[in-house]
Design an enzyme around this catalytic site. Structure first.
Site, PDB file in Angstrom:
ATOM      1  N   LYS A 195       0.852  -1.194   0.000  1.00 56.31           N
ATOM      2  CA  LYS A 195       0.000   0.000   0.000  1.00 56.31           C
ATOM      3  C   LYS A 195       0.885   1.240   0.000  1.00 56.31           C
ATOM      4  O   LYS A 195       1.886   1.290   0.729  1.00 56.31           O
ATOM      5  CB  LYS A 195      -0.895  -0.027   1.241  1.00 56.31           C
ATOM      6  CG  LYS A 195      -1.919   1.096   1.312  1.00 56.31           C
ATOM      7  CD  LYS A 195      -2.784   0.989   2.567  1.00 56.31           C
ATOM      8  CE  LYS A 195      -3.875   2.056   2.590  1.00 56.31           C
ATOM      9  NZ  LYS A 195      -4.729   1.953   3.794  1.00 56.31           N
ATOM     10  N   SER A 244      -9.840   2.463   2.853  1.00 48.10           N
ATOM     11  CA  SER A 244      -8.874   3.101   1.976  1.00 48.10           C
ATOM     12  C   SER A 244      -7.950   2.143   1.224  1.00 48.10           C
ATOM     13  O   SER A 244      -7.362   2.536   0.223  1.00 48.10           O
ATOM     14  CB  SER A 244      -8.016   4.066   2.795  1.00 48.10           C
ATOM     15  OG  SER A 244      -7.188   3.352   3.695  1.00 48.10           O
ATOM     16  N   SER A 276     -10.210   0.268   7.139  1.00 53.14           N
ATOM     17  CA  SER A 276      -9.576   0.359   5.817  1.00 53.14           C
ATOM     18  C   SER A 276      -8.944  -0.935   5.295  1.00 53.14           C
ATOM     19  O   SER A 276      -8.532  -0.988   4.143  1.00 53.14           O
ATOM     20  CB  SER A 276      -8.508   1.456   5.810  1.00 53.14           C
ATOM     21  OG  SER A 276      -9.118   2.713   5.686  1.00 53.14           O
TER      22      SER A 276
END
Lengths: 95, 491
Positions: B78, B157, B181
């Site tokens: 990420k 997210s 997330s």
């Protein structure tokens, strides 16, 4: 509680975010929507309740007071938008 | 989609050990998959050279008999984790071009254990969002499509991570979870996501959003793969003052699937209005599955559940407003200087140009609730309600060992559907946020499809530090659900 346009301008300045005049009213409405929604927390009785400081019990550790890092000026400055003579440079602050 | 990219990590590990295929072949198959899936926009940066270099090292280690736990496993990272020498923007314009001079502890641990990096994965700007639509790097598209062919969000997210795992572009991915997330995007894409106890994973080198909530965790095909990845990610780090100095249990060894003698709590407050019938039905099916695995189902109460989201939307923005003060255009990132402007003008112009709307909104809310005259009414009250939410869980875990809830109140929704209404977007995390506020480990397991053929997940919440019990409950649920659906390849 709700915020008015002057408060929005004040918060924007505190947050160091330039808010063009045409954005003040939309931002005011957006913030008030969120603030109206979080308002429900007022109905919770929190007398004698301690605020949370750590979710998982933990103890801050001591360490020896010694240098463990350093001499990396190039790395520190590698992403600076305007490095100058080995420093971070900013617009003049003293007239 | 080649056979190699379709293997779970455990099978890749076995295949590499048996030399059925080389790490190089495995990396190349994934690199082709990444190149063929650019329509999905899962990646902010592709790093095939890193994946190949790790594969070469892995093949040497396998030949020498010195293979490490993740040798040759190609992962996505990420783009909130700083990666030395590879641009890390947190999907924000203000960090465009930022190339970290150091490696985050989490990515360093994975690479030290032999994993390779296929690239950096898209996210909501600074991880603030539930759909990956606030990213300054464009929307990521869910590989699952609506029946009418419309594009869906991958959750957020960690939406680049969820898409990359679901589309078989990476073997596994790192995520971060501040208020859901990892779990919500996992549910939206039919994969497994695991958020450990706060403090299990070091936050060092991870771009900070809300420091009392941020936790890294794995996202992968299944429960075992998450256990394998977390084994490498978790552990004490002196560079993070909230890192827990505790031994890391053997997570994979905890996967027996036997829940005999375990009690599964069903919190009555999670049965909220306006939940689609198929999610309610899935939740009931989940109870039956865990009962069949030997568990006793018990009703529990978490009375302050309805206050969790508003509490979160005071605390997280407050911490964000403080954390994001560092983006000032001086030391790194983008800078805007108006003609003749002074230092303050530069700060204000830089931050106005660099932050997107949702980030600005949260900084403004956070600044307001921390400002003189409002601190007690908002921030302090929220921190007190947080104590009550945490206390609810402490009491519940006297009556049960693990808690079962839905992960999200809906399946993946179409792009742009919720972007005009922040509060409706926030409601996505209604089931995820309470465990975050209490610092508890929680995971999402894919359990079924809804009437439109889209994946749905159930959430399991464990007691603090009981990742082993949580992993095992997840494993039992996964075995009973037998979820094997995959998105049909259209990209």
């Amino acid at each position: 509680m709700s915020v008015d346009a002057d408060t929005v301008r004040k918060i924007a300045h505190l947050a160091r975010i330039k808010l063009p005049d045409e954005r003040v009213e939309p931002m005011m409405n957006e913030l008030n929507n969120i603030l109206d929604w979080v308002e429900q927390l007022r109905e919770v009785d929190t007398a004698d309740v301690e605020p949370t400081t750590a979710v998982i019990a933990n103890r801050l550790r001591w360490r020896e007071d010694e240098v463990t890092d350093g001499n990396v000026q190039e790395k520190v400055l590698a992403n600076a938008p305007k490095p100058l003579h080995g420093f971070f440079a900013v617009p003049k602050v003293i007239e | 989609m080649s056979d190699l990219t379709n293997l779970p990590i455990a099978a890749m590990r076995d295949g590499l050990n048996r030399k059925d295929f080389s790490a190089k072949e495995l990396a190349e198959a994934h690199i082709r998959a990444v190149e063929g899936a650019r329509t999905l926009n899962a990646f902010t940066v592709e790093t095939p050279e890193r994946a190949l270099a790790a594969a070469d090292a892995a093949d040497k280690d396998f030949a020498a008999g010195t293979a490490k736990p993740l040798s040759g496993i190609p992962l996505g990272i990420k783009d909130l984790f700083c990666t030395e020498g590879v641009e890390t923007s947190a999907s924000s314009n203000i960090l465009k071009g930022f190339v970290p001079q150091y490696e985050s502890t989490i990515s360093a641990r994975l690479f030290a254990d032999g994993a390779g990096m296929l690239g950096k994965l898209n996210l909501d700007e600074f991880a603030m969002g539930s759909s990956t639509e606030t990213s300054a790097c464009g929307d990521t598209i869910n590989p699952w499509r609506a029946a009418d062919g419309r594009n869906l969000v991958p959750g957020g997210s960690s939406g680049g991570s969820s898409t990359a795992v679901a589309a078989r572009l990476v073997a596994g991915a790192t995520g971060t979870d501040t208020g859901g997330s990892i779990r919500q995007p996992a549910a939206f894409t039919g994969i497994t996501g695991f958020k450990p106890t706060y403090g299990r994973c070091s936050r060092w080198g991870t771009v900070a959003f809300a420091s009392s909530l941020d936790q890294a965790g794995p996202m992968a095909r299944d429960v075992r793969d998450c256990a394998i990845l977390l084994q490498s990610m978790a552990g004490f780090d002196a560079k993070d003052s909230t890192s827990l100095e505790l031994p890391v249990p053997d997570f994979e060894a905890a996967l027996t699937g036997d829940l005999l003698g375990k009690r599964v709590g069903i919190p009555r407050e999670y049965a909220i209005d306006n939940i689609p019938a198929d999610i309610t039905a899935l939740w009931e099916a989940g109870r039956a599955m865990l009962r069949d695995a030997g568990a006793e189902i018990v009703d529990i109460s978490l009375p302050h559940t309805k206050y969790a989201l508003p509490t979160y939307y005071i605390i997280a923005p407050a911490e964000a407003s403080s954390n994001l003060a560092r983006y000032d255009g001086v030391r790194y990132g983008q800078r805007e200087t108006p003609d003749g402007g002074n230092l303050i003008d530069m700060y204000e112009a830089t931050r106005s140009a660099g932050f997107g709307d949702e980030v600005k909104r949260r900084i403004m809310i956070g600044t307001y609730v921390l400002s003189a005259g409002y601190y007690d009414a908002y921030y302090l009250q929220a921190q007190k309600v947080r104590t009550l939410i945490k206390r609810d869980f402490e009491q519940a875990f006297r009556e049960c060992d693990v808690i079962l809830t839905p992960t999200a109140p809906s399946a993946a929704f179409p792009l742009a559907e919720k972007m005009d209404d922040p509060v409706s977007m926030y409601l996505n995390d209604v089931f995820c946020v309470p465990a975050s506020l209490a610092g508890l480990p929680a995971m999402s397991v894919p359990v079924g499809l809804n009437a439109d053929g889209l994946p749905l997940g159930l959430q399991l919440i464990g007691d603090a530090l009981d990742e082993e019990g949580l992993f095992n409950a997840g494993y039992a649920l996964e075995r009973a659900a037998g979820f094997s659906a995959q998105p049909e390849k259209w990209w």
